[in-house]
Design a protein around this motif. Structure first.
Motif, PDB file in Angstrom:
ATOM      1  N   VAL A 208       0.841  -1.199   0.000  1.00  0.00           N
ATOM      2  CA  VAL A 208       0.000   0.000   0.000  1.00  0.00           C
ATOM      3  C   VAL A 208       0.875   1.247   0.000  1.00  0.00           C
ATOM      4  CG1 VAL A 208      -1.684   1.326   1.334  1.00  0.00           C
ATOM      5  CG2 VAL A 208      -1.956  -1.154   1.092  1.00  0.00           C
TER       6      VAL A 208
ATOM      7  N   ASP B  13       2.088   2.164  -3.275  1.00  0.00           N
ATOM      8  CA  ASP B  13       0.994   2.355  -4.230  1.00  0.00           C
ATOM      9  C   ASP B  13       0.849   1.148  -5.146  1.00  0.00           C
ATOM     10  OD1 ASP B  13      -1.171   3.732  -5.239  1.00  0.00           O
ATOM     11  OD2 ASP B  13       0.000   4.805  -6.753  1.00  0.00           O
TER      12      ASP B  13
ATOM     13  N   VAL C   2      -1.532  -1.314  -4.730  1.00  0.00           N
ATOM     14  CA  VAL C   2      -2.744  -1.835  -4.094  1.00  0.00           C
ATOM     15  C   VAL C   2      -3.164  -3.163  -4.718  1.00  0.00           C
ATOM     16  CG1 VAL C   2      -5.191  -1.391  -3.661  1.00  0.00           C
ATOM     17  CG2 VAL C   2      -3.513   0.437  -3.359  1.00  0.00           C
TER      18      VAL C   2
ATOM     19  N   GLN D 140      -4.064  -6.546  -2.761  1.00  0.00           N
ATOM     20  CA  GLN D 140      -5.333  -7.245  -2.933  1.00  0.00           C
ATOM     21  C   GLN D 140      -5.112  -8.696  -3.357  1.00  0.00           C
ATOM     22  OE1 GLN D 140      -6.932  -4.380  -5.741  1.00  0.00           O
ATOM     23  NE2 GLN D 140      -8.434  -3.646  -4.241  1.00  0.00           N
TER      24      GLN D 140
ATOM     25  N   ARG E 276      -7.270  -5.986   4.959  1.00  0.00           N
ATOM     26  CA  ARG E 276      -8.324  -5.268   4.220  1.00  0.00           C
ATOM     27  C   ARG E 276      -8.417  -3.813   4.680  1.00  0.00           C
ATOM     28  NH1 ARG E 276     -11.829 -10.211   5.729  1.00  0.00           N
ATOM     29  NH2 ARG E 276     -11.522 -11.670   3.994  1.00  0.00           N
TER      30      ARG E 276
ATOM     31  N   ILE F  32      -5.588  -1.747   3.197  1.00  0.00           N
ATOM     32  CA  ILE F  32      -5.887  -1.442   1.789  1.00  0.00           C
ATOM     33  C   ILE F  32      -6.931  -0.337   1.710  1.00  0.00           C
ATOM     34  CG2 ILE F  32      -6.907  -2.369  -0.325  1.00  0.00           C
ATOM     35  CD1 ILE F  32      -5.630  -5.093   0.461  1.00  0.00           C
ATOM     36  N   ALA F  33      -7.980  -0.440   2.525  1.00  0.00           N
ATOM     37  CA  ALA F  33      -9.017   0.606   2.522  1.00  0.00           C
ATOM     38  C   ALA F  33      -8.420   1.956   2.884  1.00  0.00           C
ATOM     39  CB  ALA F  33     -10.128   0.229   3.501  1.00  0.00           C
ATOM     40  N   TYR F  34      -7.542   1.973   3.854  1.00  0.00           N
ATOM     41  CA  TYR F  34      -6.904   3.232   4.244  1.00  0.00           C
ATOM     42  C   TYR F  34      -6.096   3.795   3.072  1.00  0.00           C
ATOM     43  CZ  TYR F  34      -4.677   6.714   7.194  1.00  0.00           C
ATOM     44  OH  TYR F  34      -4.268   7.920   7.739  1.00  0.00           O
ATOM     45  N   GLY F  35      -5.344   2.923   2.401  1.00  0.00           N
ATOM     46  CA  GLY F  35      -4.564   3.379   1.258  1.00  0.00           C
ATOM     47  C   GLY F  35      -5.419   3.924   0.126  1.00  0.00           C
ATOM     48  N   ARG F  36      -6.648   3.439   0.015  1.00  0.00           N
ATOM     49  CA  ARG F  36      -7.573   3.928  -1.013  1.00  0.00           C
ATOM     50  C   ARG F  36      -8.425   5.083  -0.494  1.00  0.00           C
ATOM     51  NH1 ARG F  36     -10.289  -1.289  -3.836  1.00  0.00           N
ATOM     52  NH2 ARG F  36     -10.809   0.309  -5.359  1.00  0.00           N
ATOM     53  N   GLN F  37      -8.084   5.593   0.671  1.00  0.00           N
ATOM     54  CA  GLN F  37      -8.774   6.716   1.315  1.00  0.00           C
ATOM     55  C   GLN F  37     -10.234   6.395   1.628  1.00  0.00           C
ATOM     56  OE1 GLN F  37      -8.072  10.422  -0.748  1.00  0.00           O
ATOM     57  NE2 GLN F  37      -5.901   9.982  -1.034  1.00  0.00           N
ATOM     58  N   ASP F  38     -10.525   5.131   1.779  1.00  0.00           N
ATOM     59  CA  ASP F  38     -11.858   4.704   2.213  1.00  0.00           C
ATOM     60  C   ASP F  38     -11.791   4.542   3.730  1.00  0.00           C
ATOM     61  OD1 ASP F  38     -14.354   3.652   2.596  1.00  0.00           O
ATOM     62  OD2 ASP F  38     -14.146   2.032   1.135  1.00  0.00           O
TER      63      ASP F  38
END
Length: 464
Positions: free
Chosen positions: A323, A326, A328, A332, A363, A366-372
């Motif tokens: 992550v 970059d 991702v 995943q 998970r 990954i969500a944090y890296g996608r700004q979710d």
């Protein structure tokens, strides 16, 4: 049949092999890299040495290296296939059972057998060390403390291995929250052996947990010759030094330590060192500090290992690296592979560690890296009080706890973020990170006076 220096009989072990075994135990307890060579010398002298073969088996699993464990299992199965266990001592049979369980992936079964072994044979240094490391790898703080504490009655103060046992006990005390007693035990260990890097490590943890990072730096600086090079724990103790330096706000110093000690061209690429590098860079990532080149090199190192589902704690740090770099899609892919493995129900301890903790953490990263950030919160919140069950120390797992705090702030879950930061501040009032995070939260939600007060407090603590 020979016996070790504590009178434990050793089947298939000649006098020369016994001497090498005692040296290997000494190397093991003091985390010397030559322990592997010493262990090989035991088997070169007596290939059918039961304790020599068991020592080699433990060495194959203690580093959480999948390939080492597989190779050790192959050798151990071959050794056991021609072994008449009826002629062995009860202690040796218990060691064989513990090593077999661990090599088969039953970490918790191995831990139980090692516990029974140390009750019956409290002066068995190999059982104590293997059990202590097992408790660390499974995040069992009470056993980390009590396994060694319950055996200390049998050890004389002048025994050369009494000191390392105190160092181990110090770490167990610290992980179970007895910080002052842990410092006392760790310093007592170092009074016997100044170069006991695990004892140094135990004291360092007590300073970390109490926010005494300036004292920690002074402590490590005063003992540089004892810990900063030449041991299997060198990188990890440098990681602790970097955490102290980060609390002081010295980013240049942190990166200097990272480049010179944690990860560079000459790094061994072993999991225990790579996860320290990932955990440090992830703290910078949470602070929105761009380290793309370092992340790329670290992600390459994780990818080159081609790890399978061996230890969930390692997986989480590999995902941090992917992550952070970059990548991702790569993170995943690791998650999908672990999901497929979990669905097959392989029946090993790492199954539950992966399914219950490892996958939610991966998970969430990954969500944090996608700004979710909302999803990251939803994934981490249910497991935050159970993170210990997939291994590591409080200090190591704090990277994940900080991820939850940062996600809550960014997801505008202000009430949750305040509660999480209040928890942290009550436990560790001296921690610049806690106060700077509070300042960012209050800035975001319109209380500039509280934000300024928190920022001032963070700055005062960092420069104290």
């Amino acid at each position: 049949m020979t016996a070790d220096r504590h009178g434990h009989l050793m089947s298939g072990t000649g006098a020369e092999a016994r001497t090498h075994y005692e040296q290997a135990l000494d190397d093991l307890l003091f985390f010397r890299p030559q322990v592997a060579k010493s262990a090989q010398s035991v088997l070169a002298a007596s290939p059918r040495s039961v304790m020599g073969q068991t020592l080699a088996a433990y060495l194959g699993v203690l580093g959480t290296e999948e390939k080492d464990a597989a190779e050790a299992r192959e050798h151990f199965v071959r050794f056991r296939s021609g072994l008449d266990a009826d002629g062995l001592t009860p202690r040796e049979r218990m060691h064989l059972a513990a090593a077999t369980a661990w090599l088969d992936g039953d970490l918790h079964g191995a831990g139980r057998i090692l516990g029974e072994l140390t009750v019956a044979f409290p002066r068995d240094a190999l059982a104590l060390f293997a059990g202590h490391q097992h408790d660390f790898l499974t995040g069992d703080a009470q056993r980390l403390r009590d396994r060694v504490g319950g055996a200390l009655h049998a050890w004389d103060d002048d025994d050369p291995h009494h000191g390392p046992l105190l160092g181990m006990y110090a770490f167990g005390l610290e992980e179970s929250g007895h910080y002052e007693r842990a410092e006392e035990a760790g310093l007592a260990a170092l009074a016997q052996h100044p170069g006991d890097v695990w004892g140094i490590h135990g004291v360092v943890h007590t300073y970390e947990m109490r926010g005494r990072f300036t004292d920690g730096i002074r402590f490590l600086d005063a003992r540089t010759d004892d810990w900063a090079r030449g041991s299997l724990l060198t990188v990890h103790n440098w990681w602790h030094y970097a955490l102290y330096t980060l609390e002081r706000g010295d980013l240049a110093g942190v990166l200097e330590i990272y480049d010179s000690a944690l990860h560079h061209e000459g790094s061994a690429g072993v999991a225990m060192e790579l996860l320290d590098a990932a955990a440090l860079l992830w703290r910078l990532y949470l602070a929105e500090d761009e380290q793309s080149a370092r992340w790329a090199r670290l992600a390459d190192a994780w990818e080159s290992r081609q790890d399978g589902p061996h230890y969930a704690f390692n997986d989480a740090h590999a995902v941090m690296a992917y992550v952070g770099a970059d990548r991702v899609a790569q993170a995943q892919r690791l998650v999908r592979e672990r999901e497929g493995w979990v669905a097959a129900e392989p029946g090993v301890s790492n199954h539950a560690m992966t399914a219950e903790i490892g996958l939610p953490v991966c998970r969430a990263l990954i969500a944090y890296g996608r700004q979710d950030y909302g999803r990251a919160v939803d994934l981490l919140l249910p497991v935050r009080h159970r993170l210990h069950s997939f291994g590591g120390s409080h200090a190591q797992r704090d990277a994940i706890q900080r991820t939850l705090v940062e996600a809550a702030i960014r997801a505008d879950r202000a009430d949750l973020a305040r509660a999480l930061l209040s928890e942290r501040i009550q436990l560790r009032p001296v921690c610049p990170y806690n106060w700077s995070a509070t300042a960012r939260l209050e800035e975001r939600h319109g209380d500039p006076a509280r934000a300024a007060a928190a920022r001032e407090r963070a700055g005062a603590q960092a420069s104290a």
